[in-house]
Design an enzyme around this catalytic site. Structure first.
Site, PDB file in Angstrom:
ATOM      1  N   ASP A  70       0.872  -1.164   0.000  1.00  0.00           N
ATOM      2  CA  ASP A  70       0.000   0.000   0.000  1.00  0.00           C
ATOM      3  C   ASP A  70       0.916   1.223   0.000  1.00  0.00           C
ATOM      4  OD1 ASP A  70      -2.364   1.649   0.523  1.00  0.00           O
ATOM      5  OD2 ASP A  70      -1.578   1.784   2.572  1.00  0.00           O
ATOM      6  N   ASP A  86      -0.096   5.118   1.020  1.00  0.00           N
ATOM      7  CA  ASP A  86      -0.297   6.035   2.142  1.00  0.00           C
ATOM      8  C   ASP A  86      -0.278   5.283   3.467  1.00  0.00           C
ATOM      9  OD1 ASP A  86      -1.466   8.732   0.736  1.00  0.00           O
ATOM     10  OD2 ASP A  86      -2.127   6.929  -0.316  1.00  0.00           O
ATOM     11  N   ASP A 131      -1.791  -0.852   5.884  1.00  0.00           N
ATOM     12  CA  ASP A 131      -2.034  -0.323   7.223  1.00  0.00           C
ATOM     13  C   ASP A 131      -3.512  -0.195   7.586  1.00  0.00           C
ATOM     14  OD1 ASP A 131      -2.277   1.815   5.312  1.00  0.00           O
ATOM     15  OD2 ASP A 131      -2.243   3.224   6.979  1.00  0.00           O
TER      16      ASP A 131
END
Length: 227
Positions: free
Chosen positions: A12, A14, A178
């Site tokens: 991922d 961000d 996250d």
């Protein structure tokens, strides 16, 4: 190195590879101010990241009474235009990100990005930071087009991760993310997942339910080797 368990490591963006909240928060505030809304503390943007830029703006506006659809859409487009011009002002790789990418490359691992950020933005930012050429694939929230209902085919759907594995030539893949969007996408794709607990998490490590959790990218290679 020959016994490394994965052929492909997908990240991922961000809150996993890049700390992006300051630029995203500034773009949200630009739109909020134009729309006559109160701005948010930029650091609080970490609580809004997860569902993408549109969800960030929607949450910020809904907390202040909301907007009709057409007015929101205009403000959202204004935010995107601003972000397109200012998306790598404060954005930086997390500590150890470059070292981890070097270590994976040395092991012959294909790396790539699967994000809900628009692909053009992701490529622009990675290019500005000198990281773009490290990745075999960059799949954004708009890369796979829209479904029959007109929604972008993005995480938490499995499709972006399945496409990533295809673009990397197949093999054993793991995903690092996250948020619950990342966990759900990995589960749907049947891919092991590691929670980046230093990022913009929308749950605890236990709530996210990943196969492993790390508090720093410095922990990633050992965590991958244990899976």
């Amino acid at each position: 190195m020959a016994d490394f368990p994965f052929d492909i490591v997908a990240f991922d963006l961000d809150g996993t590879l890049l700390e992006t909240h300051r630029d995203l928060g500034t773009a949200v505030n630009h739109a909020l101010a134009l729309g006559g809304f109160d701005t948010i503390p930029v650091e609080s943007a970490t609580d809004l990241i997860g569902g993408g830029a549109k969800a960030m703006l929607q949450q910020a506006i809904d907390r202040q009474g909301g907007l009709p659809h057409d007015e929101f859409r205009k403000l959202y487009k204004t935010m995107l235009a601003y972000y397109g011009e200012n998306n790598a002002v404060h954005t930086r790789p997390y500590p150890h990100a470059v070292e981890v990418l070097d270590a994976l490359a040395a092991r012959g691992v294909a790396t790539g990005v699967v994000t809900n950020k628009f692909e053009g933005f992701a490529r622009d930012i990675l290019g500005t930071l000198g990281l773009l050429d490290r990745f075999v694939f960059v799949i954004g929230g708009d890369s796979l087009g829209k479904d029959a209902e007109g929604n972008y085919i993005a995480k938490p759907a499995a499709d972006p991760l399945l496409k990533a594995r295809e673009l990397a030539g197949g093999g054993a893949m793991v995903f690092i993310g996250d948020s619950s969007y990342d966990m759900k996408a990995a589960r749907a794709a049947g891919v092991p997942v590691i929670a980046a607990c230093y990022g913009y998490c929308d749950g605890t490590a236990a709530e996210l339910g990943a196969d492993a959790a790390i508090d720093s990218l410095a922990e990633l290679i050992p965590a991958l080797e244990r899976l």
